[in-house]
Motif scaffolding. Structure first.
Motif, PDB file in Angstrom:
ATOM      1  N   SER A 210     -23.583  33.367  20.092  1.00 31.36           N
ATOM      2  CA  SER A 210     -24.023  33.364  18.698  1.00 31.36           C
ATOM      3  C   SER A 210     -22.971  33.987  17.791  1.00 31.36           C
ATOM      4  CB  SER A 210     -25.341  34.128  18.550  1.00 31.36           C
ATOM      5  OG  SER A 210     -26.351  33.500  19.296  1.00 31.36           O
ATOM      6  N   ALA A 211     -22.373  35.091  18.225  1.00 27.78           N
ATOM      7  CA  ALA A 211     -21.313  35.741  17.441  1.00 27.78           C
ATOM      8  C   ALA A 211     -20.091  34.828  17.316  1.00 27.78           C
ATOM      9  CB  ALA A 211     -20.928  37.069  18.080  1.00 27.78           C
ATOM     10  N   GLU A 212     -19.725  34.145  18.397  1.00 22.87           N
ATOM     11  CA  GLU A 212     -18.586  33.237  18.353  1.00 22.87           C
ATOM     12  C   GLU A 212     -18.844  32.071  17.401  1.00 22.87           C
ATOM     13  OE1 GLU A 212     -17.585  32.066  22.343  1.00 22.87           O
ATOM     14  OE2 GLU A 212     -16.825  34.056  22.851  1.00 22.87           O
ATOM     15  N   ILE A 213     -20.057  31.539  17.403  1.00 26.28           N
ATOM     16  CA  ILE A 213     -20.404  30.444  16.495  1.00 26.28           C
ATOM     17  C   ILE A 213     -20.343  30.922  15.046  1.00 26.28           C
ATOM     18  CG2 ILE A 213     -22.303  28.960  15.712  1.00 26.28           C
ATOM     19  CD1 ILE A 213     -23.101  28.741  18.711  1.00 26.28           C
ATOM     20  N   ALA A 214     -20.892  32.109  14.773  1.00 23.72           N
ATOM     21  CA  ALA A 214     -20.848  32.655  13.413  1.00 23.72           C
ATOM     22  C   ALA A 214     -19.403  32.853  12.963  1.00 23.72           C
ATOM     23  CB  ALA A 214     -21.629  33.963  13.345  1.00 23.72           C
ATOM     24  N   ASP A 215     -18.555  33.406  13.829  1.00 25.21           N
ATOM     25  CA  ASP A 215     -17.143  33.601  13.494  1.00 25.21           C
ATOM     26  C   ASP A 215     -16.462  32.263  13.198  1.00 25.21           C
ATOM     27  OD1 ASP A 215     -17.387  36.334  13.829  1.00 25.21           O
ATOM     28  OD2 ASP A 215     -16.521  36.336  15.864  1.00 25.21           O
ATOM     29  N   PHE A 216     -16.761  31.249  13.984  1.00 23.34           N
ATOM     30  CA  PHE A 216     -16.185  29.917  13.789  1.00 23.34           C
ATOM     31  C   PHE A 216     -16.601  29.352  12.431  1.00 23.34           C
ATOM     32  CE2 PHE A 216     -16.725  25.307  14.094  1.00 23.34           C
ATOM     33  CZ  PHE A 216     -15.433  24.914  14.424  1.00 23.34           C
ATOM     34  N   LEU A 217     -17.891  29.460  12.111  1.00 24.25           N
ATOM     35  CA  LEU A 217     -18.378  28.936  10.835  1.00 24.25           C
ATOM     36  C   LEU A 217     -17.789  29.693   9.651  1.00 24.25           C
ATOM     37  CD1 LEU A 217     -22.106  28.295  11.797  1.00 24.25           C
ATOM     38  CD2 LEU A 217     -20.322  26.577  11.403  1.00 24.25           C
ATOM     39  N   ILE A 218     -17.694  31.016   9.756  1.00 23.89           N
ATOM     40  CA  ILE A 218     -17.110  31.831   8.688  1.00 23.89           C
ATOM     41  C   ILE A 218     -15.640  31.462   8.491  1.00 23.89           C
ATOM     42  CG2 ILE A 218     -16.433  34.177   8.056  1.00 23.89           C
ATOM     43  CD1 ILE A 218     -19.118  35.073   9.428  1.00 23.89           C
TER      44      ILE A 218
ATOM     45  N   SER B  73     -25.921  31.679  30.109  1.00 25.40           N
ATOM     46  CA  SER B  73     -24.937  32.033  29.087  1.00 25.40           C
ATOM     47  C   SER B  73     -25.331  33.347  28.433  1.00 25.40           C
ATOM     48  CB  SER B  73     -24.840  30.928  28.035  1.00 25.40           C
ATOM     49  OG  SER B  73     -26.064  30.814  27.338  1.00 25.40           O
ATOM     50  N   ASP B  74     -24.365  33.975  27.813  1.00 27.28           N
ATOM     51  CA  ASP B  74     -24.597  35.193  27.064  1.00 27.28           C
ATOM     52  C   ASP B  74     -24.909  34.769  25.628  1.00 27.28           C
ATOM     53  OD1 ASP B  74     -24.398  37.495  25.517  1.00 27.28           O
ATOM     54  OD2 ASP B  74     -22.720  38.306  26.665  1.00 27.28           O
ATOM     55  N   ASN B  75     -26.186  34.637  25.312  1.00 27.54           N
ATOM     56  CA  ASN B  75     -26.606  34.110  24.020  1.00 27.54           C
ATOM     57  C   ASN B  75     -26.089  34.938  22.853  1.00 27.54           C
ATOM     58  OD1 ASN B  75     -27.982  32.047  25.296  1.00 27.54           O
ATOM     59  ND2 ASN B  75     -29.906  33.172  25.342  1.00 27.54           N
TER      60      ASN B  75
END
Length: 54
Positions: free
Chosen positions: A26-34, A20-22
């Motif tokens: 990570s950016a997608e997870i941060a965007d989801f949480l924000i 995976s492209d870590n």
């Protein structure tokens, strides 16, 4: 016996692998949480345990 490598690239045609492209994930997870209203987040890692994906 079937073999599957996780987060490990290989040059063999007889062994399957999944990477995976870590950074992207990570950016997608941060965007989801924000987007969900979360504002305080932390990243915790132990030195030597993280490896970049191939």
């Amino acid at each position: 016996m079937p073999v599957l490598l996780l987060s490990r690239g290989n040059d063999s045609n007889s062994v399957s692998s999944v990477t995976s492209d870590n950074l992207m994930v990570s950016a997608e997870i941060a965007d989801f949480l924000i987007a969900g209203g979360h504002r305080q987040m932390a990243f915790i890692a132990v030195r030597g345990t993280t490896r970049p994906s191939a």
